[in-house]
Scaffold this motif. Structure first.
Motif, PDB file in Angstrom:
ATOM      1  N   GLY A 143       0.610  -1.220  -0.254  1.00 25.69           N
ATOM      2  CA  GLY A 143      -0.092  -0.388  -0.082  1.00 25.69           C
ATOM      3  C   GLY A 143       1.353   1.425  -0.033  1.00 25.69           C
TER       4      GLY A 143
ATOM      5  N   VAL B  97       0.821   4.134  -3.073  1.00 25.10           N
ATOM      6  CA  VAL B  97       0.374   5.643  -2.784  1.00 25.10           C
ATOM      7  C   VAL B  97       1.689   6.783  -2.741  1.00 25.10           C
ATOM      8  CG1 VAL B  97       0.441   7.286  -0.459  1.00 25.10           C
ATOM      9  CG2 VAL B  97      -0.504   5.360  -0.804  1.00 25.10           C
ATOM     10  N   ARG B  98       3.038   6.584  -3.100  1.00 28.90           N
ATOM     11  CA  ARG B  98       4.284   6.886  -3.083  1.00 28.90           C
ATOM     12  C   ARG B  98       4.195   6.601  -4.809  1.00 28.90           C
ATOM     13  NH1 ARG B  98       9.370   4.666   0.598  1.00 28.90           N
ATOM     14  NH2 ARG B  98       8.361   5.707   2.556  1.00 28.90           N
TER      15      ARG B  98
ATOM     16  N   TYR C 252       1.431   6.818  -6.960  1.00 19.97           N
ATOM     17  CA  TYR C 252       0.296   7.751  -7.013  1.00 19.97           C
ATOM     18  C   TYR C 252       0.740   9.457  -7.311  1.00 19.97           C
ATOM     19  CZ  TYR C 252      -3.912  10.660  -6.489  1.00 19.97           C
ATOM     20  OH  TYR C 252      -5.013  11.004  -6.798  1.00 19.97           O
ATOM     21  N   ILE C 253       1.574   9.388  -5.397  1.00 23.88           N
ATOM     22  CA  ILE C 253       2.554  11.000  -5.403  1.00 23.88           C
ATOM     23  C   ILE C 253       3.282  11.240  -6.727  1.00 23.88           C
ATOM     24  CG2 ILE C 253       3.640  12.483  -3.595  1.00 23.88           C
ATOM     25  CD1 ILE C 253       1.764  10.672  -1.585  1.00 23.88           C
TER      26      ILE C 253
END
Length: 188
Positions: free
Chosen positions: A40, A44-45, A47-48
């Protein structure tokens, strides 16, 4: 002769079946939850990072549009004939050093973008500026028949820069902008 001893009997644990099942479930969760958490965090990394890269892609697209608009602007040449010209290159990038965006944002000022207004060149000629904080250093260069817009960044601050480039060229009196960006190490 002596009789053989009786076989050993299985000992009962004394725990009810539901407790044994709960222990097994908790044990499985303790093994798999860290793995799921790591996956996860990685997602997220990514995506950012993709969201930050969108800044460079969108900004260079706007610089290319502004270069095309400036080229198509009606200017009169000798004898009143229409004359097209590319904006001359900017004298400096914004910000002036990649260290200013390495692992952090930079808040530019109007003065950064208008540095070349006296000579009507660069970002001022393009009528381009940014008001929001930026993750990339932007530069604009041009010859009489080509332009190049670049975005350089170091999102993770590791000293390895990413580069996004858009190019345009005047061919037969028409400005042709490359259909896509060149990207080198976009995740850096």
């Amino acid at each position: 002769m002596q009789a053989a001893p009786p076989p050993p009997q299985a000992r009962k644990s004394g725990l009810p079946t539901w407790a044994i099942v709960m222990i097994a479930v908790v044990g499985a969760l303790l093994v798999f939850l860290p793995i799921v958490a790591i996956l996860g965090i990685y997602g997220v990394r990514r995506y950012i990072a993709n969201a930050k890269q969108a800044e460079a892609r969108n900004t260079l697209g706007q610089i290319a549009k502004d270069a095309a608009a400036a080229y198509e602007a009606d200017t009169s040449g000798p004898g009143g004939a229409a004359s097209h010209r590319l904006c001359l290159g900017a004298s400096r990038s914004v910000p002036s050093s990649i260290a200013m965006v390495s692992g952090k944002k930079y808040q530019s000022s109007v003065a950064d973008w208008n540095a070349d207004c006296a000579s009507d060149r660069g970002f001022c000629c393009l009528k381009f500026s940014m008001e929001t904080p930026q993750y990339y250093m932007y530069s604009y260069g041009a010859t009489p028949s080509t332009f190049t817009g670049k975005a350089n960044g170091d999102l993770d601050g590791d000293g390895i820069a990413s580069t996004f480039t858009i190019r345009g060229e005047v061919v037969g009196g028409q400005l042709q902008v490359a259909p896509s960006l060149e990207e080198r190490d976009p995740g850096e």
